[in-house]
Scaffold this motif. Structure first.
Motif, PDB file in Angstrom:
ATOM      1  N   LEU A   4     -22.257 -17.127  17.671  1.00  0.00           N
ATOM      2  CA  LEU A   4     -23.401 -18.103  18.259  1.00  0.00           C
ATOM      3  C   LEU A   4     -24.547 -17.322  18.656  1.00  0.00           C
ATOM      4  O   LEU A   4     -24.353 -16.650  19.913  1.00  0.00           O
ATOM      5  CB  LEU A   4     -22.793 -19.243  18.923  1.00  0.00           C
ATOM      6  N   LEU A   5     -25.382 -17.438  18.659  1.00  0.00           N
ATOM      7  CA  LEU A   5     -26.830 -16.424  18.803  1.00  0.00           C
ATOM      8  C   LEU A   5     -27.869 -16.590  18.495  1.00  0.00           C
ATOM      9  O   LEU A   5     -28.355 -17.957  17.395  1.00  0.00           O
ATOM     10  CB  LEU A   5     -27.075 -14.676  17.584  1.00  0.00           C
ATOM     11  N   GLU A   6     -28.500 -16.829  19.629  1.00  0.00           N
ATOM     12  CA  GLU A   6     -30.075 -17.416  19.808  1.00  0.00           C
ATOM     13  C   GLU A   6     -31.201 -16.399  20.227  1.00  0.00           C
ATOM     14  O   GLU A   6     -31.279 -15.729  21.207  1.00  0.00           O
ATOM     15  CB  GLU A   6     -30.335 -18.895  20.634  1.00  0.00           C
ATOM     16  N   MET A   7     -32.458 -16.488  19.201  1.00  0.00           N
ATOM     17  CA  MET A   7     -33.844 -16.331  19.292  1.00  0.00           C
ATOM     18  C   MET A   7     -35.194 -17.245  18.901  1.00  0.00           C
ATOM     19  O   MET A   7     -34.782 -17.764  18.159  1.00  0.00           O
ATOM     20  CB  MET A   7     -33.181 -14.403  18.904  1.00  0.00           C
ATOM     21  N   SER A   8     -35.830 -16.612  19.815  1.00  0.00           N
ATOM     22  CA  SER A   8     -37.107 -16.969  19.117  1.00  0.00           C
ATOM     23  C   SER A   8     -36.873 -18.172  19.183  1.00  0.00           C
ATOM     24  O   SER A   8     -37.515 -19.323  18.801  1.00  0.00           O
ATOM     25  CB  SER A   8     -37.670 -15.814  17.986  1.00  0.00           C
ATOM     26  N   GLY A   9     -36.140 -18.738  20.152  1.00  0.00           N
ATOM     27  CA  GLY A   9     -36.253 -20.333  19.962  1.00  0.00           C
ATOM     28  C   GLY A   9     -35.212 -20.556  18.988  1.00  0.00           C
ATOM     29  O   GLY A   9     -35.227 -22.380  18.709  1.00  0.00           O
ATOM     30  N   PHE A  75     -22.642 -21.682   7.686  1.00  0.00           N
ATOM     31  CA  PHE A  75     -23.272 -20.870   8.748  1.00  0.00           C
ATOM     32  C   PHE A  75     -24.245 -21.834   8.271  1.00  0.00           C
ATOM     33  O   PHE A  75     -25.288 -22.096   7.486  1.00  0.00           O
ATOM     34  CB  PHE A  75     -23.794 -20.112   7.149  1.00  0.00           C
ATOM     35  N   LEU A  76     -24.902 -21.956   9.837  1.00  0.00           N
ATOM     36  CA  LEU A  76     -25.852 -22.875  10.195  1.00  0.00           C
ATOM     37  C   LEU A  76     -26.773 -22.100  10.724  1.00  0.00           C
ATOM     38  O   LEU A  76     -26.725 -21.674  11.711  1.00  0.00           O
ATOM     39  CB  LEU A  76     -25.551 -24.143  11.356  1.00  0.00           C
ATOM     40  N   VAL A  77     -27.869 -21.986  10.825  1.00  0.00           N
ATOM     41  CA  VAL A  77     -29.526 -21.691  11.176  1.00  0.00           C
ATOM     42  C   VAL A  77     -30.401 -22.749  11.493  1.00  0.00           C
ATOM     43  O   VAL A  77     -30.581 -24.057  10.962  1.00  0.00           O
ATOM     44  CB  VAL A  77     -30.750 -20.534  10.250  1.00  0.00           C
ATOM     45  N   GLU A 125     -21.477  -7.100  16.273  1.00  0.00           N
ATOM     46  CA  GLU A 125     -19.878  -7.592  17.244  1.00  0.00           C
ATOM     47  C   GLU A 125     -18.813  -6.667  17.832  1.00  0.00           C
ATOM     48  O   GLU A 125     -18.605  -6.338  18.506  1.00  0.00           O
ATOM     49  CB  GLU A 125     -19.485  -8.814  16.597  1.00  0.00           C
ATOM     50  N   GLN A 126     -19.041  -5.546  16.608  1.00  0.00           N
ATOM     51  CA  GLN A 126     -18.339  -4.731  16.679  1.00  0.00           C
ATOM     52  C   GLN A 126     -18.772  -3.317  17.428  1.00  0.00           C
ATOM     53  O   GLN A 126     -17.396  -2.560  17.720  1.00  0.00           O
ATOM     54  CB  GLN A 126     -17.172  -4.182  15.366  1.00  0.00           C
ATOM     55  N   SER A 127     -19.703  -3.054  17.157  1.00  0.00           N
ATOM     56  CA  SER A 127     -20.584  -2.517  18.829  1.00  0.00           C
ATOM     57  C   SER A 127     -21.044  -2.553  19.101  1.00  0.00           C
ATOM     58  O   SER A 127     -21.348  -3.857  19.856  1.00  0.00           O
ATOM     59  CB  SER A 127     -21.369  -1.533  17.381  1.00  0.00           C
ATOM     60  N   GLU A 128     -21.971  -1.575  19.907  1.00  0.00           N
ATOM     61  CA  GLU A 128     -22.649  -2.120  21.315  1.00  0.00           C
ATOM     62  C   GLU A 128     -24.289  -1.732  21.270  1.00  0.00           C
ATOM     63  O   GLU A 128     -24.962  -1.682  22.002  1.00  0.00           O
ATOM     64  CB  GLU A 128     -22.032  -1.297  22.784  1.00  0.00           C
ATOM     65  N   ILE A 134     -33.885  -7.509  17.731  1.00  0.00           N
ATOM     66  CA  ILE A 134     -34.910  -7.616  16.933  1.00  0.00           C
ATOM     67  C   ILE A 134     -34.673  -7.573  15.057  1.00  0.00           C
ATOM     68  O   ILE A 134     -35.278  -8.797  15.013  1.00  0.00           O
ATOM     69  CB  ILE A 134     -35.253  -5.898  17.076  1.00  0.00           C
ATOM     70  N   PHE A 135     -33.669  -7.392  14.959  1.00  0.00           N
ATOM     71  CA  PHE A 135     -32.647  -7.793  13.902  1.00  0.00           C
ATOM     72  C   PHE A 135     -33.145  -9.229  13.271  1.00  0.00           C
ATOM     73  O   PHE A 135     -33.817  -9.764  12.609  1.00  0.00           O
ATOM     74  CB  PHE A 135     -31.324  -7.195  13.265  1.00  0.00           C
ATOM     75  N   LEU A 136     -32.301 -10.080  14.179  1.00  0.00           N
ATOM     76  CA  LEU A 136     -32.719 -11.675  14.204  1.00  0.00           C
ATOM     77  C   LEU A 136     -34.110 -12.072  14.269  1.00  0.00           C
ATOM     78  O   LEU A 136     -33.939 -13.199  13.185  1.00  0.00           O
ATOM     79  CB  LEU A 136     -31.503 -12.352  15.084  1.00  0.00           C
ATOM     80  N   ASP A 137     -34.891 -11.659  15.001  1.00  0.00           N
ATOM     81  CA  ASP A 137     -36.067 -12.350  15.374  1.00  0.00           C
ATOM     82  C   ASP A 137     -36.865 -11.699  13.469  1.00  0.00           C
ATOM     83  O   ASP A 137     -37.383 -12.772  13.181  1.00  0.00           O
ATOM     84  CB  ASP A 137     -36.327 -11.603  16.181  1.00  0.00           C
ATOM     85  N   HIS A 138     -36.596 -10.576  13.503  1.00  0.00           N
ATOM     86  CA  HIS A 138     -37.447 -10.667  11.676  1.00  0.00           C
ATOM     87  C   HIS A 138     -36.539 -11.440  10.211  1.00  0.00           C
ATOM     88  O   HIS A 138     -36.880 -12.273   9.510  1.00  0.00           O
ATOM     89  CB  HIS A 138     -37.133  -9.125  11.446  1.00  0.00           C
TER      90      HIS A 138
END
Length: 277
Positions: A4-9, A75-77, A125-128, A134-138
């Motif tokens: 579950l991820l949230e960016m830019s509303g 898969f939901l957005v 998710e397996q890295s820091e 930024i990736f999700l915003d685009h």
């Protein structure tokens, strides 16, 4: 597994948890729902919607719906309404607020986007790495534009079939033929003859690859072509329906209302006022 991820509303949910959500929802956002694996069943006030693998649907803001069953992976957005419409307005010259048809769809470009995002999120998710936001915003902007270009909506005047050319070149050839002569009363035999196969083979192949039957695809394409005539001409709705290949204005009105929830006359009156000059 649940992400579950949230960016830019906007919000992204990827899960294989088979949660039952039988309550009706009318969220204030666009909801893009994609069957990554298995099948899903949703219900709206006017349609039962069965999604199979790699098929998707978009619910509009405040459009009542409920989830009935999820077999494997959803898969939901959720796309903020102003976010999506701002992204869409940068590439279109039509009305501002897009309204998607309540219609199960399948498109290689959308599938590629989902699979890429899904793989990238699993990697991050397996890295820091802090670059995920930024990736999700685009990515949300990309999805907004892809849906505006490929999904059936109030801004659609054409089916974009180019993505099928590389994965289903034979069917892309059939779709091109149907588009070139969409007013013609096509029979299944005529469609199948383009590929020199039986009508039964053709119907199965088309439904499997495109997600709908050949006749349904053709009827929806006719409806899409009619939308431009509704907005930019003074032709009567009856003339538009018959001129686009529908057998009657009643059939045309019924399909239009089933997809959008309103009639062609309502669409003409409401959306003509929103056209950008």
């Amino acid at each position: 597994m649940k992400t579950l991820l949230e960016m830019s509303g906007c919000l992204l949910l990827s899960t294989n948890q088979k949660k039952v959500e039988s309550l009706w929802r009318d969220d204030p956002c666009y909801k893009f729902i994609f069957s990554l694996k298995g099948s899903m069943r949703y219900q709206s006030k006017r349609n039962d919607l069965f999604l199979h693998e790699h098929e998707f649907i978009v619910f509009n803001p405040s459009e009542e719906h409920r989830q009935i069953a999820v077999e494997d992976h959803k898969f939901l957005v959720e796309l903020d309404a102003s976010f999506l419409n701002e992204a869409v307005s940068s590439i279109t010259v039509g009305q501002r607020d897009i309204f998607f048809a309540q219609f199960i769809q399948k498109n290689p470009l959308v599938t590629q986007w989902v699979q890429f995002i899904y793989s990238y999120i699993q990697m991050e998710e397996q890295s820091e790495n802090k670059g995920l936001s930024i990736f999700l915003d685009h990515s949300f902007t990309q999805l907004s534009v892809v849906l505006a270009r490929t999904a059936v909506s109030t801004q659609s005047t054409d089916f974009i079939t180019q993505p099928f050319s590389s994965v289903q070149p034979a069917l892309a050839q059939v779709m091109a033929a149907l588009k070139n002569d969409y007013q013609h009363p096509w029979s299944l035999e005529e469609m199948a003859s383009i590929l020199h196969i039986s009508k039964f083979q053709f119907a199965h192949l088309f439904k499997e690859a495109i997600g709908v039957s050949p006749f349904s695809w053709l009827q929806i394409y006719r409806l899409m072509r009619s939308q431009e005539l509704l907005l930019y001409t003074n032709q009567t709705i009856t003339n538009i329906a018959l001129g686009c290949g529908f057998s009657s204005v009643a059939v045309y009105n019924q399909l239009f209302k089933r997809l959008y929830g309103f009639t062609p006359s309502f669409f003409r009156k409401s959306y003509s006022n929103q056209i950008k000059h």
